[in-house]
Design a protein around this motif. Structure first.
Motif, short mmCIF file in Angstrom:
data_model
loop_
_atom_site.label_atom_id
_atom_site.label_comp_id
_atom_site.label_asym_id
_atom_site.label_seq_id
_atom_site.Cartn_x
_atom_site.Cartn_y
_atom_site.Cartn_z
N THR A 65 0.92 -1.10 0.20
CA THR A 65 -0.30 0.05 -0.08
C THR A 65 0.79 0.64 0.12
O THR A 65 0.82 2.71 -0.48
N GLU A 66 1.52 1.12 1.10
CA GLU A 66 2.87 2.13 1.13
C GLU A 66 3.06 2.61 -0.16
O GLU A 66 4.00 3.35 -0.90
N ALA A 67 3.88 1.69 -0.76
CA ALA A 67 4.48 1.27 -2.21
C ALA A 67 4.11 2.18 -3.00
O ALA A 67 4.13 3.21 -3.83
N VAL A 68 2.71 2.01 -3.79
CA VAL A 68 1.99 1.61 -4.18
C VAL A 68 1.41 3.78 -4.15
O VAL A 68 1.37 4.42 -4.90
N GLU A 69 0.95 4.35 -3.15
CA GLU A 69 0.74 5.26 -2.92
C GLU A 69 2.45 6.56 -3.10
O GLU A 69 1.39 7.41 -3.92
N GLU A 70 3.46 5.65 -2.89
CA GLU A 70 4.48 6.39 -2.70
C GLU A 70 4.66 6.77 -4.88
O GLU A 70 4.94 7.98 -5.59
N ALA A 71 4.01 5.59 -4.93
CA ALA A 71 4.21 5.69 -7.05
C ALA A 71 3.53 6.51 -7.65
O ALA A 71 3.20 7.29 -8.54
N VAL A 72 2.31 6.75 -7.04
CA VAL A 72 0.77 7.62 -7.99
C VAL A 72 1.24 9.12 -7.14
O VAL A 72 1.73 9.44 -8.08
N ALA A 73 2.27 9.34 -5.96
CA ALA A 73 2.32 10.46 -5.79
C ALA A 73 3.55 11.11 -6.75
O ALA A 73 3.62 11.78 -6.86
N ARG A 74 4.54 10.06 -7.42
CA ARG A 74 5.14 10.08 -8.19
C ARG A 74 5.41 10.52 -9.55
O ARG A 74 5.87 11.74 -10.18
N HIS A 75 4.09 10.20 -10.02
CA HIS A 75 4.28 9.58 -11.33
C HIS A 75 2.89 10.73 -11.86
O HIS A 75 2.47 11.28 -12.82
N ARG A 76 1.54 10.95 -10.24
CA ARG A 76 0.40 11.85 -10.93
C ARG A 76 0.43 12.64 -11.65
O ARG A 76 0.05 13.08 -12.79
N ASP A 77 1.39 13.84 -11.58
CA ASP A 77 1.33 15.03 -12.86
C ASP A 77 1.96 15.07 -13.84
O ASP A 77 1.68 15.99 -14.96
N ALA A 78 2.40 13.52 -14.28
CA ALA A 78 2.78 13.49 -15.89
C ALA A 78 1.51 12.67 -16.50
O ALA A 78 1.91 12.85 -17.60
N TYR A 79 0.62 11.93 -15.93
CA TYR A 79 -0.47 11.47 -17.05
C TYR A 79 -1.50 11.95 -16.29
O TYR A 79 -2.38 12.54 -15.71
#
Length: 218
Positions: A65-79
């Motif tokens: 869950t934490e890893a997914v949350e971090e990945a979403v935060a890292r990429h959200r603005d680009a997609y």
């Protein structure tokens, strides 16, 4: 599949974003990388790209869950859109709750064994009494030692086998592709665990259905 890392690398490290210019990002488990890329290629879904977290997180579901949350935060603005290609995967509902909080969708189902077979069909089998089966997918057959044999200590203490698997009756190999070498390896996995063997060709099941839904939302 040229350019794709080895299964060992997908287990340890995952997969970097494949195409930063695509409008839709799939954040997935490394165990699903080959299947997702195969579906993207077969269907011409070049508007969807993929990044994967390490498949080994399935040994530590509290990390997912934490890893997914971090990945979403890292990429959200680009997609324009992000879709999480995990089922619950042992998170006890925490991943679904986090995805709801983040406003992103995810694959339905308790785990990949269910959505590969089809969530409805898998549920019917479970309700019908199939509760003593141990499941392997293509990836897990190839990575059997890394995900089963060594983490459970069977490489060092083979006497633990009957204690760990004594309540299981069969190993079910859910095959995504038809591959004689993988079938033979899966049969060997069953032999090593002392279980009966059952082969089921599932193809991509509800994974393909879910990705078709995402692909249509550009």
């Amino acid at each position: 599949m040229p350019g794709l890392p080895s299964d060992e690398t997908l287990t340890r490290e995952g997969l970097a974003v494949q195409d930063a210019k695509a409008p839709i990002l799939l954040i997935a488990c490394g165990a699903l990388a080959r299947e997702i890329l195969a579906l993207n290629k077969a269907n011409g879904w070049d508007h969807m790209t993929l990044t994967c977290l390490p498949a080994k997180y399935h040994l530590y579901p509290e990390k997912i869950t934490e890893a997914v949350e971090e990945a979403v935060a890292r990429h959200r603005d680009a997609y324009d859109q992000i879709f999480v290609v995990y089922a619950d995967c042992g998170t006890g509902g925490l991943l679904q709750a986090k995805c709801d909080e983040l406003g992103v969708k995810m694959v339905a189902g308790p785990h990949c064994y269910s959505f590969f077979e089809g969530n409805e069909a898998f549920s019917e089998r479970t309700e019908g009494g199939e509760i003593t089966a141990f499941y392997l997918t293509d990836f897990l057959v190839k990575q059997f030692d890394a995900f089963v044999w060594k983490p459970m200590g069977l490489d060092r203490h083979p006497e633990l086998r009957d204690m760990i698997f004594g309540n299981y009756t069969k190993l079910v190999y859910q095959a995504q592709i038809r591959d004689a070498a993988l079938l033979e390896k899966a049969q060997d996995c069953a032999r090593r665990l002392g279980l009966e063997f059952e082969y089921r060709f599932t193809g991509y099941g509800d994974l393909e259905t879910a990705l078709r839904g995402v692909a249509g939302k550009t």
